[in-house]
Design an enzyme around this catalytic site. Structure first.
Site, mmCIF file in Angstrom:
data_model
loop_
_atom_site.group_PDB
_atom_site.id
_atom_site.type_symbol
_atom_site.label_atom_id
_atom_site.label_comp_id
_atom_site.label_asym_id
_atom_site.label_seq_id
_atom_site.Cartn_x
_atom_site.Cartn_y
_atom_site.Cartn_z
ATOM 1 N N THR A 122 -6.544 2.431 10.297
ATOM 2 C CA THR A 122 -6.629 2.943 11.666
ATOM 3 C C THR A 122 -7.649 2.173 12.507
ATOM 4 O OG1 THR A 122 -6.058 5.099 10.761
ATOM 5 C CG2 THR A 122 -6.895 5.075 13.008
ATOM 6 N N GLU A 164 -3.175 6.492 -7.625
ATOM 7 C CA GLU A 164 -4.116 7.443 -7.012
ATOM 8 C C GLU A 164 -4.064 8.782 -7.737
ATOM 9 O OE1 GLU A 164 -4.060 7.707 -2.669
ATOM 10 O OE2 GLU A 164 -4.182 9.879 -2.806
ATOM 11 N N HIS A 176 -7.153 9.737 5.522
ATOM 12 C CA HIS A 176 -6.601 8.678 6.368
ATOM 13 C C HIS A 176 -6.713 9.061 7.842
ATOM 14 C CE1 HIS A 176 -4.260 7.986 2.535
ATOM 15 N NE2 HIS A 176 -4.757 6.793 2.768
ATOM 16 N N GLY A 177 -6.817 8.072 8.690
ATOM 17 C CA GLY A 177 -6.854 8.319 10.138
ATOM 18 C C GLY A 177 -8.266 8.606 10.606
ATOM 19 N N ASP A 180 0.835 -1.207 0.000
ATOM 20 C CA ASP A 180 0.000 0.000 0.000
ATOM 21 C C ASP A 180 0.874 1.264 0.000
ATOM 22 O OD1 ASP A 180 -2.479 1.324 0.225
ATOM 23 O OD2 ASP A 180 -2.330 1.396 2.414
ATOM 24 N N HIS A 181 0.440 2.285 -0.703
ATOM 25 C CA HIS A 181 1.140 3.574 -0.737
ATOM 26 C C HIS A 181 2.642 3.437 -0.966
ATOM 27 C CE1 HIS A 181 -2.237 6.181 0.203
ATOM 28 N NE2 HIS A 181 -2.647 5.225 1.007
ATOM 29 N N ASN A 230 -10.027 0.480 1.766
ATOM 30 C CA ASN A 230 -8.861 0.332 2.653
ATOM 31 C C ASN A 230 -9.221 0.704 4.087
ATOM 32 O OD1 ASN A 230 -7.531 -0.101 0.250
ATOM 33 N ND2 ASN A 230 -5.911 1.384 0.641
ATOM 34 N N GLY A 260 -10.843 4.462 5.029
ATOM 35 C CA GLY A 260 -12.118 3.840 5.416
ATOM 36 C C GLY A 260 -12.519 4.066 6.869
ATOM 37 N N THR A 261 -11.548 4.300 7.733
ATOM 38 C CA THR A 261 -11.864 4.450 9.161
ATOM 39 C C THR A 261 -12.734 5.682 9.395
ATOM 40 O OG1 THR A 261 -9.800 3.408 9.790
ATOM 41 C CG2 THR A 261 -10.843 4.811 11.455
HETATM 42 P P1 13P Z 1 -7.628 4.602 7.434
HETATM 43 O O1 13P Z 1 -6.437 4.579 8.326
HETATM 44 O O2 13P Z 1 -8.396 5.876 7.531
HETATM 45 O O3 13P Z 1 -8.513 3.416 7.635
HETATM 46 O O4 13P Z 1 -7.092 4.564 5.939
HETATM 47 C C1 13P Z 1 -6.544 3.377 5.456
HETATM 48 C C2 13P Z 1 -5.985 3.536 4.115
HETATM 49 O O5 13P Z 1 -6.540 4.191 3.263
HETATM 50 C C3 13P Z 1 -4.734 2.832 3.824
HETATM 51 O O6 13P Z 1 -4.282 3.061 2.548
#
Ligand code: 13P
Length: 286
Positions: free
Chosen positions: A231, A134, A178-179, A82-83, A228, A208-209
């Site tokens: 967090t 992305e 994210h987060g 990822d990333h 995804n 997604g969090t």
């Molecule tokens: P979160 O930490 O907000 O769930 O994001 C996860 C993410 O997008 C990882 O690439």
């Protein structure tokens, strides 16, 4: 059941109107917790680790563990980097056997992002692996260390990057971050809809969090095929450990491991149900 390619899972999801959860993991207990939920619900899944996490979980250690876990699963599981920021780490992940990689060029000028995404896709192809890229900029940073502003994806750029870079998955920025969100996210469903109507490539929702169940379902109905979650898993593991300590359940190291696994399991289970991918593993077909 084998380690599978992300693209086959995402094509099934796109056609079936559900999304596949892509769960970030940092140690063996988290891998085991996620895969327990996957096996129990008979779901396809993706396990992933981001490049910024490697200081805590070195790729040469966690990578082979993730690949082995997918290979030993009864369900179709893809292993995703990822990333990815550097070609060096992306190549290392591919050498270890990851079945997909993300090149995150969202901070680059668009043409540069297209060029690099295309280059990484060609490298991944040599390994028989898939590539995600992305456009726009998902807010925050994957490890919470930076407060990156949200910059929504441009639908025209979505068309261009899919055409030129020929990637297998496209992450969109539609107000997601994210987060943990500082305030309730207001997702731009109009932008998502425009992109989904313009490209055939499966779309990915990062951050997604903290997104509500209703918003997840709306995103899926509009064309998101991969979601995804990072967090929420880390928070769930931490919460499970804390609760186990507070209730006196932890008498030794093995109880600590059990609590960690349980935290990852509960979080994956919840999201698998919301994403509608429970029962979608079709194990005989993989
Ligand atoms: P979160 O930490 O907000 O769930 O994001 C996860 C993410 O997008 C990882 O690439």
């Amino acid at each position: 059941m084998p380690l599978v390619n992300m693209s086959e899972l995402l094509e099934e999801a796109k056609n079936g109107g559900y999304a596949v959860g892509s769960f970030s993991v940092a140690n063996m207990e988290m891998v085991q917790g996620v895969l327990r939920a996957v096996e129990e619900t008979q779901s396809p899944a993706i396990i992933q680790i981001a490049e910024v996490r490697l200081n805590h979980s070195p790729l040469e250690l966690i990578g082979p563990l993730m690949v082995a876990a997918a290979e030993n699963s009864e369900m179709p599981v893809a292993v995703h980097f990822d990333h990815g920021k550097t070609e060096e780490k992306i190549r290392q992940a591919l050498d270890i056997g990851f079945s997909s990689v993300m090149f995150d060029g969202s901070h680059l000028p668009f043409e540069e992002n297209v060029k690099m995404s295309s280059k990484i896709r060609r490298i991944a192809e040599e390994y028989g692996a898939d590539t995600e890229c992305e456009i726009g900029c998902v807010g925050g940073s994957e490890d919470g260390s930076e407060d990156i502003a949200i910059n929504c994806s441009n639908p025209e750029e979505a068309v261009q990057i899919c055409k030129k870079a020929k990637i297998q998955a496209l992450a969109v920025a539609i107000g997601n971050a994210h987060g943990n969100y500082k305030k309730e996210p207001k997702l731009r469903f109009d932008i998502l809809e425009k992109i989904a109507n313009s490209v055939d490539v499966p779309l990915v929702l990062h951050g997604g969090t903290g997104i509500s169940e209703a918003d997840f379902k709306k995103c899926i109905s509009l064309g998101i095929s991969k979601i995804n979650i990072a967090t929420a898993t880390f928070d769930s593991v931490e919460r499970a450990v804390r609760t186990a300590y507070e209730s006196g359940k932890i008498k030794g190291y093995y109880d600590l491991q059990t609590a960690e696994t349980e935290g990852a399991y509960l979080n994956a289970l919840k999201h698998i149900e919301i994403f509608g991918c429970a029962g979608k593993a079709y194990p005989d077909e993989f």
